[in-house]
Design a protein around this motif. Sequence first.
Motif, PDB file in Angstrom:
ATOM      1  N   PHE A  34       0.839  -1.197   0.000  1.00  0.00           N
ATOM      2  CA  PHE A  34       0.000   0.000   0.000  1.00  0.00           C
ATOM      3  C   PHE A  34       0.877   1.251   0.000  1.00  0.00           C
ATOM      4  CE2 PHE A  34      -3.712  -2.503   1.107  1.00  0.00           C
ATOM      5  CZ  PHE A  34      -3.156  -3.590   1.752  1.00  0.00           C
ATOM      6  N   TYR A  36       0.495   5.245   1.124  1.00  0.00           N
ATOM      7  CA  TYR A  36      -0.295   6.252   1.808  1.00  0.00           C
ATOM      8  C   TYR A  36       0.381   7.605   1.638  1.00  0.00           C
ATOM      9  CZ  TYR A  36      -3.225   2.871   4.344  1.00  0.00           C
ATOM     10  OH  TYR A  36      -4.122   1.895   4.673  1.00  0.00           O
ATOM     11  N   LEU A  46      -4.988   6.547   2.174  1.00  0.00           N
ATOM     12  CA  LEU A  46      -4.631   5.538   1.189  1.00  0.00           C
ATOM     13  C   LEU A  46      -4.755   6.102  -0.219  1.00  0.00           C
ATOM     14  CD1 LEU A  46      -3.961   2.514   0.620  1.00  0.00           C
ATOM     15  CD2 LEU A  46      -6.431   2.128   0.521  1.00  0.00           C
ATOM     16  N   TYR A  51      -1.376  -5.831  -5.301  1.00  0.00           N
ATOM     17  CA  TYR A  51      -1.259  -7.181  -4.755  1.00  0.00           C
ATOM     18  C   TYR A  51      -0.521  -8.136  -5.693  1.00  0.00           C
ATOM     19  CZ  TYR A  51      -5.174  -5.072  -2.237  1.00  0.00           C
ATOM     20  OH  TYR A  51      -5.973  -4.219  -1.516  1.00  0.00           O
ATOM     21  N   SER A  95      -4.711 -10.537   4.665  1.00  0.00           N
ATOM     22  CA  SER A  95      -5.755  -9.585   5.032  1.00  0.00           C
ATOM     23  C   SER A  95      -5.929  -9.450   6.535  1.00  0.00           C
ATOM     24  CB  SER A  95      -7.095 -10.011   4.413  1.00  0.00           C
ATOM     25  OG  SER A  95      -7.500 -11.277   4.935  1.00  0.00           O
ATOM     26  N   TRP A  96      -5.414 -10.436   7.300  1.00  0.00           N
ATOM     27  CA  TRP A  96      -5.519 -10.381   8.751  1.00  0.00           C
ATOM     28  C   TRP A  96      -4.201  -9.982   9.399  1.00  0.00           C
ATOM     29  CZ3 TRP A  96     -10.176 -11.443  11.133  1.00  0.00           C
ATOM     30  CH2 TRP A  96     -11.147 -12.022  10.313  1.00  0.00           C
ATOM     31  N   GLY A  97      -3.175  -9.807   8.534  1.00  0.00           N
ATOM     32  CA  GLY A  97      -1.836  -9.621   9.066  1.00  0.00           C
ATOM     33  C   GLY A  97      -1.567  -8.223   9.569  1.00  0.00           C
ATOM     34  N   LYS A  98      -0.447  -8.086  10.222  1.00  0.00           N
ATOM     35  CA  LYS A  98      -0.039  -6.797  10.728  1.00  0.00           C
ATOM     36  C   LYS A  98       0.413  -5.932   9.565  1.00  0.00           C
ATOM     37  CE  LYS A  98       2.052  -9.378  14.463  1.00  0.00           C
ATOM     38  NZ  LYS A  98       3.331  -9.663  15.138  1.00  0.00           N
ATOM     39  N   PHE A  99       0.127  -4.692   9.677  1.00  0.00           N
ATOM     40  CA  PHE A  99       0.588  -3.690   8.723  1.00  0.00           C
ATOM     41  C   PHE A  99       1.965  -3.231   9.149  1.00  0.00           C
ATOM     42  CE2 PHE A  99      -2.367  -2.888   5.637  1.00  0.00           C
ATOM     43  CZ  PHE A  99      -2.398  -1.585   5.153  1.00  0.00           C
TER      44      PHE A  99
ATOM     45  N   PHE B  45       2.420  -0.494  14.218  1.00  0.00           N
ATOM     46  CA  PHE B  45       1.206  -1.214  14.594  1.00  0.00           C
ATOM     47  C   PHE B  45       1.250  -1.615  16.059  1.00  0.00           C
ATOM     48  CE2 PHE B  45      -2.429  -3.857  13.891  1.00  0.00           C
ATOM     49  CZ  PHE B  45      -2.222  -5.044  14.576  1.00  0.00           C
ATOM     50  N   TYR B  50     -11.227  -6.753  16.805  1.00  0.00           N
ATOM     51  CA  TYR B  50     -12.341  -7.186  15.956  1.00  0.00           C
ATOM     52  C   TYR B  50     -13.218  -8.101  16.789  1.00  0.00           C
ATOM     53  CZ  TYR B  50     -14.777  -9.723  12.207  1.00  0.00           C
ATOM     54  OH  TYR B  50     -15.720 -10.291  11.395  1.00  0.00           O
ATOM     55  N   ARG B  55      -7.042  -9.175  18.108  1.00  0.00           N
ATOM     56  CA  ARG B  55      -6.773 -10.203  17.097  1.00  0.00           C
ATOM     57  C   ARG B  55      -5.312 -10.258  16.677  1.00  0.00           C
ATOM     58  NH1 ARG B  55     -11.060 -13.116  14.934  1.00  0.00           N
ATOM     59  NH2 ARG B  55     -12.867 -12.749  16.268  1.00  0.00           N
ATOM     60  N   GLN B  56      -4.667  -9.112  16.642  1.00  0.00           N
ATOM     61  CA  GLN B  56      -3.269  -9.032  16.245  1.00  0.00           C
ATOM     62  C   GLN B  56      -2.590  -8.052  17.183  1.00  0.00           C
ATOM     63  OE1 GLN B  56      -1.594 -10.541  13.708  1.00  0.00           O
ATOM     64  NE2 GLN B  56      -3.301 -11.506  12.653  1.00  0.00           N
ATOM     65  N   ARG B  57      -1.296  -8.264  17.427  1.00  0.00           N
ATOM     66  CA  ARG B  57      -0.555  -7.352  18.286  1.00  0.00           C
ATOM     67  C   ARG B  57       0.846  -7.147  17.741  1.00  0.00           C
ATOM     68  NH1 ARG B  57      -1.447  -5.633  23.587  1.00  0.00           N
ATOM     69  NH2 ARG B  57       0.393  -4.722  24.550  1.00  0.00           N
ATOM     70  N   GLY B  96     -14.804  -6.090   8.767  1.00  0.00           N
ATOM     71  CA  GLY B  96     -14.674  -7.541   8.731  1.00  0.00           C
ATOM     72  C   GLY B  96     -13.329  -8.093   9.161  1.00  0.00           C
ATOM     73  N   GLY B  97     -12.591  -7.359   9.968  1.00  0.00           N
ATOM     74  CA  GLY B  97     -11.323  -7.883  10.453  1.00  0.00           C
ATOM     75  C   GLY B  97     -10.179  -7.743   9.476  1.00  0.00           C
ATOM     76  N   GLN B  98     -10.476  -7.311   8.250  1.00  0.00           N
ATOM     77  CA  GLN B  98      -9.394  -7.181   7.275  1.00  0.00           C
ATOM     78  C   GLN B  98      -8.772  -5.796   7.381  1.00  0.00           C
ATOM     79  OE1 GLN B  98      -9.555  -5.021   4.477  1.00  0.00           O
ATOM     80  NE2 GLN B  98     -11.570  -4.274   5.068  1.00  0.00           N
ATOM     81  N   ILE B  99      -7.604  -5.652   6.823  1.00  0.00           N
ATOM     82  CA  ILE B  99      -6.878  -4.387   6.964  1.00  0.00           C
ATOM     83  C   ILE B  99      -6.595  -3.728   5.624  1.00  0.00           C
ATOM     84  CG2 ILE B  99      -5.832  -4.723   9.234  1.00  0.00           C
ATOM     85  CD1 ILE B  99      -4.040  -5.625   5.959  1.00  0.00           C
ATOM     86  N   TYR B 100      -7.179  -4.258   4.536  1.00  0.00           N
ATOM     87  CA  TYR B 100      -6.874  -3.715   3.227  1.00  0.00           C
ATOM     88  C   TYR B 100      -7.357  -2.292   3.047  1.00  0.00           C
ATOM     89  CZ  TYR B 100      -5.471  -8.330   1.554  1.00  0.00           C
ATOM     90  OH  TYR B 100      -4.826  -9.524   1.368  1.00  0.00           O
ATOM     91  N   GLU B 101      -8.550  -2.019   3.450  1.00  0.00           N
ATOM     92  CA  GLU B 101      -9.122  -0.692   3.259  1.00  0.00           C
ATOM     93  C   GLU B 101      -9.262  -0.034   4.628  1.00  0.00           C
ATOM     94  OE1 GLU B 101      -9.351  -0.896  -0.865  1.00  0.00           O
ATOM     95  OE2 GLU B 101      -9.889   0.797   0.413  1.00  0.00           O
ATOM     96  N   GLN B 102      -8.165   0.528   5.091  1.00  0.00           N
ATOM     97  CA  GLN B 102      -8.165   1.188   6.391  1.00  0.00           C
ATOM     98  C   GLN B 102      -8.330   2.688   6.213  1.00  0.00           C
ATOM     99  OE1 GLN B 102      -5.561  -0.609   9.757  1.00  0.00           O
ATOM    100  NE2 GLN B 102      -4.258  -0.475   7.957  1.00  0.00           N
TER     101      GLN B 102
END
Lengths: 111, 113
Positions: A34, A36, A46, A51, A95-99, B45, B50, B55-57, B96-102
Amino acid sequence: QKEVEQNSGPLSVPEGAIASLNCTYSDRVSQSFFWYRQYSGKSPELIMSIYSNGDKEDGRFTAQLNKASQYVSLLIRDSQPSDSATYLCAASTDSWGKFQFGAGTQVVVTP
Amino acid sequence: DAGVTQSPTHLIKTRGQQVTLRCSPKSGHDTVSWYQQALGQGPQFIFQYYEEEERQRGNFPDRFSGHQFPNYSSELNVNALLLGDSALYLCASSWGGQIYEQYFGPGTRLTVT
């Protein structure tokens, strides 16, 4: 070694020219990337996501991804003074991962 | 359509104190992520919430904790403040728990003296 690396700049670009920003990442499992834009004193917004390997164009912005070289770039065509900002590169494993953000590249567009 | 909101805008605390920052996600979003941005650095981060669970740390000590409420709003708590905790704290919301569109909020500037 930082996971996402960018040149800090500042990158000085004449108005109307192309600004080229680079980003490398160390985690081979990174899947999503991504870009920003962050104006001074403001929060990141953004501007592009990519991808798959290759180029992705959106208006004056083009993102390029090369997973084999672990390299992602952003081109800004016809740069305008309003493009002067810090550009942050970010990567995520899924999609669930850390940024993971890079430190950002400051772009200064000179009239 | 309300965007992400954060409160307070600015905060000054003394070393050793505790602080609570608040975030309301964008309408329709149910996922909240927190980031710390030191001056001249990219956001780091902290954690993601969620379904009212962490969910993530990221690599932050236990002094940093959070909570998500049933209305999806979230709090970030920092105990035993250190001078190095001075930063811009950003909240980002997504769906939905996703991080693509933050979408990021305006941030809270925390200064620890």
